[in-house]
Design an enzyme around this catalytic site. Structure first.
Site, short mmCIF file in Angstrom:
data_model
loop_
_atom_site.label_atom_id
_atom_site.label_comp_id
_atom_site.label_asym_id
_atom_site.label_seq_id
_atom_site.Cartn_x
_atom_site.Cartn_y
_atom_site.Cartn_z
N TYR A 103 0.34 -1.03 0.81
CA TYR A 103 -0.95 -1.41 0.05
C TYR A 103 -0.54 -2.84 -0.25
O TYR A 103 0.28 -2.94 1.63
CB TYR A 103 -1.12 -1.48 -1.95
CG TYR A 103 -2.21 -1.85 -2.10
CD1 TYR A 103 -3.36 -1.56 -1.85
CD2 TYR A 103 -1.55 -2.75 -3.46
CE1 TYR A 103 -3.93 -1.94 -2.70
CE2 TYR A 103 -2.71 -3.53 -3.69
CZ TYR A 103 -3.93 -3.04 -3.54
OH TYR A 103 -5.32 -3.54 -4.21
N LYS B 25 -6.01 3.10 -2.23
CA LYS B 25 -6.07 2.97 -3.44
C LYS B 25 -6.56 3.98 -3.96
O LYS B 25 -6.22 4.90 -5.81
CB LYS B 25 -7.97 2.08 -3.52
CG LYS B 25 -7.98 0.59 -4.38
CD LYS B 25 -7.35 -0.26 -4.61
CE LYS B 25 -8.10 -1.19 -4.64
NZ LYS B 25 -6.87 -2.19 -5.82
#
Length: 576
Positions: free
Chosen positions: A111, A183
Site C-alpha cells: 500500500y 484496496k
C-alpha cells in the site's frame, strides 16, 4: 465425486471443503486453487498433478518461509511490490498468509507509499490484468463485463475508481485499477472478506496526465478526461448496473477527483449501500486520532480549534467528520463551523471567494471582516490568529509545516496536535522528527504514511486501513441498505478507544497496524450493531440469522465469517 451446474461458481464459503472442477496444468494456473508444492499426495493423484510438481510435499509454513527468503533477496521496494503482486496471481492463499505473517514489514510495500509508485508505472509493469475495466467509449459492454464476476449471491464488495486523484500522485488514468486492486487485497487481509467476493473496478474515462498520453506503452484511453453529462451518464449506468446485478453488494468509491467525489457520494449514498473512503474513511480515522489526543491532554471538544491545510476531498472530508462528531457532543452544525478553518491554494477560505469555492468548502468559509489586516495567504499568520490546538495537513505540499509555523503553534497550546497526512511520504507537510524538534517534544503526532519511532516514541500512522475494511465488512455482514453517519460515528468511537495513548501517555494516538485484523473485527462489530440500531440492517430478514446484540457476542459472530489464508480440503466435482 459430485456434479455441479454448467456455470461453475467459485467457492465463496470461508469454511469446509472447496469444490474444484479443474485438474492438471489448468488447476496450477488458477490462483484460487493452486497450492504448488502444498498439494498433498492424495490431491496430486486425484487432480492429475503427478508429474507437474517436484516430489517433495511441503506445508504452507514451508512455502511461506521460501517466499519470504525470495522477498528478502529482492532489492528495492518497487521490485518487492512487483514480486508480491506476481505471487498473488499464482497462489492466493500463500500470498495472504505471507502478508499476514509479515504484515508490519510489508504493509508499506503493498500500500502507501510503494503502491503509489507501482500505479505510476502501471502500464510499464503490466503483466497480467486484475480487476474489471469499464470503458466510457463502450458503455454497451458494461453489463457483460461485470456479470462475468458472478451472480448477486457471489459478490459482496465493489471498489471503483476513475483514477483522477490517486494517493497524492494525481491523475493516473487506467492505473486506477491498481488502487482498486490494492484496496481489495486489504479488504481480505485486514477484514477477512473472501478474496473472490470483491470486484476491483477502473472507470477509464481518459486522463489529463500528458505524460501518460505521450507514453507509447500507456494502456488506457488516449484522450482527455471526459467530464460533464457524458461522464455522469456513464457513472449512472455503472451504479444502476451494480444495483441490478449485485443488489446486496457494498460500493466503495476510491480516489475520485475533487469535482466529482463529494457530489457523487451525496447523490448516491441514499440509493445504495456505499461510501467514499477518501471522504468518510479519512475523516473517521483522523477524527479518532484527534479524539484520542483530546482525551490524552484533557481538551474539551467544545473548545477545540482546528486548522486544516489542504481543502480537497480529504481535507473537507475530515472537516465534515469533525463537524458530525461535534454534533454528537451537542454542538450545532452552524456553531461547529466556528471550530474549523480551511486553508487551500488561495490561502484561508473566506466568503468573498464566492463561487471559486467548491460546495464542500463553502460552509467553512470564514467571514472576511474578521480577517481584515491579516495576510490570509500565510499559514504562519493564520496560526497566529487562530491559535489552533490541531493542525492537519492534506495539501501534498512538502515542508509546509515549517519551523516558524510549528513554533508558533507551541506558543499558544501546551500540547499541539499536528497531523501531516499527505501521501506519499515525500509529500508530507513535515516529518515527525521536525515536528517534535520544533515543538520541543510536546507535539502529538499522527502521519499519513509509516515512520520510524522518534527518540523511542511511536508515531501513529493515520491510515484509512484502520477503518475502511471494518466499515466494509460491517456493512456486508449487516446487509445495511445505506452507510449512515451514525455508523461512521460508531467507527470513530471504537477506533479512538483502541489508542495505546489511553494506557500510556507516550503511546501512539492510533493502534499498531500489526493488530489490524482484530481492529477491523471490532470496527465491523461497531458498524453491525449501529446498523441494527439505525434500522438499516437487513441481515436478519435476508439471511434469516439472529445477530447477537451484545458487543462481545457480535464480535464472535463477525470473526466466524472472516476468511483465513489456509489450505482447506478440496472436493473433486464435474461440470455437467
Amino acid at each position: 465425486m459430485t456434479s455441479t451446474p454448467n456455470r461453475f461458481r467459485v467457492p465463496l464459503s470461508v469454511k469446509g471443503a472447496i469444490d474444484c472442477p479443474y485438474e492438471g496444468k489448468e488447476m496450477l494456473n488458477l490462483p484460487t486453487f493452486n497450492r504448488g508444492t502444498g498439494f498433498t499426495k492424495a490431491e496430486r493423484e486425484e487432480f492429475n498433478l503427478v508429474g507437474w510438481l517436484p516430489p517433495s510435499l511441503q506445508t504452507l509454513d514451508d512455502q511461506v518461509d521460501r517466499a519470504y527468503d525470495q522477498y528478502q533477496s529482492i532489492d528495492g521496494n518497487l521490485a518487492k511490490n512487483t514480486f508480491l503482486m506476481s505471487l498473488k496471481v499464482q497462489n492466493e492463499v500463500l500470498y495472504y498468509r505471507l502478508l499476514e505473517d509479515h504484515l508490519k514489514e510489508m504493509f508499506s510495500i503493498i500500500y502507501t507509499p510503494t503502491e503509489a509508485e507501482a500505479i505510476e508505472q502501471y502500464s510499464r509493469l503490466f503483466r497480467r490484468p486484475e480487476g474489471c475495466f469499464l470503458d466510457i467509449n463502450h458503455p454497451e459492454y458494461m453489463v457483460r463485463s461485470l456479470s462475468q464476476w458472478g451472480t448477486e449471491e457471489d459478490i459482496d464488495y465493489i471498489i471503483v475508481s476513475d483514477g483522477e486523484e490517486i494517493l497524492g500522485i494525481g491523475d493516473q488514468g487506467a492505473g486506477a485499477i491498481g488502487i482498486s486492486s490494492a484496496k481489495a487485497a486489504l479488504m481480505t487481509l485486514c477484514a477477512g472478506v473472501h478474496p473472490n467476493r470483491v470486484i476491483p473496478v477502473a472507470l477509464d474515462v481518459g486522463t489529463d496526465n500528458q505524460h501518460l498520453l505521450n507514453d507509447k506503452l500507456y494502456l488506457g484511453n488516449r484522450h482527455a478526461r471526459v467530464r460533464g453529462e457524458k461522464y455522469d451518464d456513464f457513472v449512472e449506468q455503472f451504479i444502476n448496473t451494480v444495483k441490478r446485478l449485485f443488489p446486496r453488494a457494498v460500493l466503495h468509491f476510491e480516489d475520485f477527483g475533487l469535482p466529482n467525489a463529494r457530489r457523487l457520494l451525496d447523490h448516491y449514498r441514499s440509493k445504495l449501500s456505499c461510501f467514499n473512503d477518501d471522504i468518510q474513511g479519512t475523516g473517521a480515522v483522523t477524527m479518532a486520532a484527534l479524539l484520542a489526543a483530546a482525551k490524552l491532554i484533557g481538551l474539551n471538544m467544545h473548545d477545540i480549534r482546528i486548522v486544516i491545510f489542504g481543502a480537497g476531498t480529504a481535507g473537507t472530508g475530515i472537516a465534515d467528520q469533525i463537524r458530525d462528531f461535534l454534533a454528537t457532543q451537542g454542538i450545532s452544525e452552524q456553531e461547529s463551523y466556528n471550530h474549523i478553518w480551511l486553508v487551500d491554494k488561495p490561502g484561508l477560505l473566506v466568503k468573498s471567494l464566492g463561487d471559486t469555492l467548491t460546495p464542500a468548502q463553502k460552509p467553512y468559509a470564514a467571514s472576511d471582516e474578521r480577517w481584515t489586516g491579516v495576510d490570509t495567504s500565510s499559514l504562519l499568520e493564520i496560526i497566529k490568529r487562530v491559535k489552533p490546538h490541531a493542525l492537519i495537513g492534506c495539501s501534498t505540499k512538502p515542508k509546509a509545516f515549517s519551523e516558524p509555523v510549528l513554533r508558533e503553534m507551541a506558543k499558544h497550546v501546551e500540547r499541539p496536535i499536528v497531523f501531516p497526512l499527505s501521501n506519499p511520504t515525500r509529500l508530507h507537510e513535515a516529518t515527525p522528527e521536525e515536528i517534535l524538534e520544533f515543538t520541543d517534544g510536546k507535539a502529538l503526532v499522527a502521519t499519513g504514511s509509516p515512520f520510524d519511532p522518534v527518540n523511542g516514541k511511536e508515531i501513529a500512522e493515520n491510515n484509512n486501513c484502520f477503518v475502511y475494511p471494518g466499515i466494509g465488512m460491517g456493512s456486508i455482514l449487516s446487509r445495511s441498505s445505506t452507510v449512515t453517519d451514525n455508523m461512521i460515528a460508531a467507527v470513530v468511537k471504537e477506533l479512538a478507544s483502541l489508542a495505546p495513548s489511553h494506557d500510556d501517555p507516550d503511546g501512539a494516538l492510533l493502534p499498531d497496524v500489526e493488530n489490524i485484523r482484530e481492529i477491523s473485527a471490532r470496527i465491523a462489530t461497531a458498524v453491525v450493531l449501529q446498523a441494527l440500531k439505525d434500522g438499516t440492517a437487513r441481515v436478519e430478514s435476508l439471511e434469516h440469522v439472529q445477530v447477537p446484540r451484545d458487543f462481545d457476542g457480535c464480535l464472535d459472530w463477525v470473526k466466524e465469517q472472516m476468511w483465513l489464508p489456509k489450505y482447506r480440503p478440496l472436493r473433486k466435482v464435474f461440470i455437467s
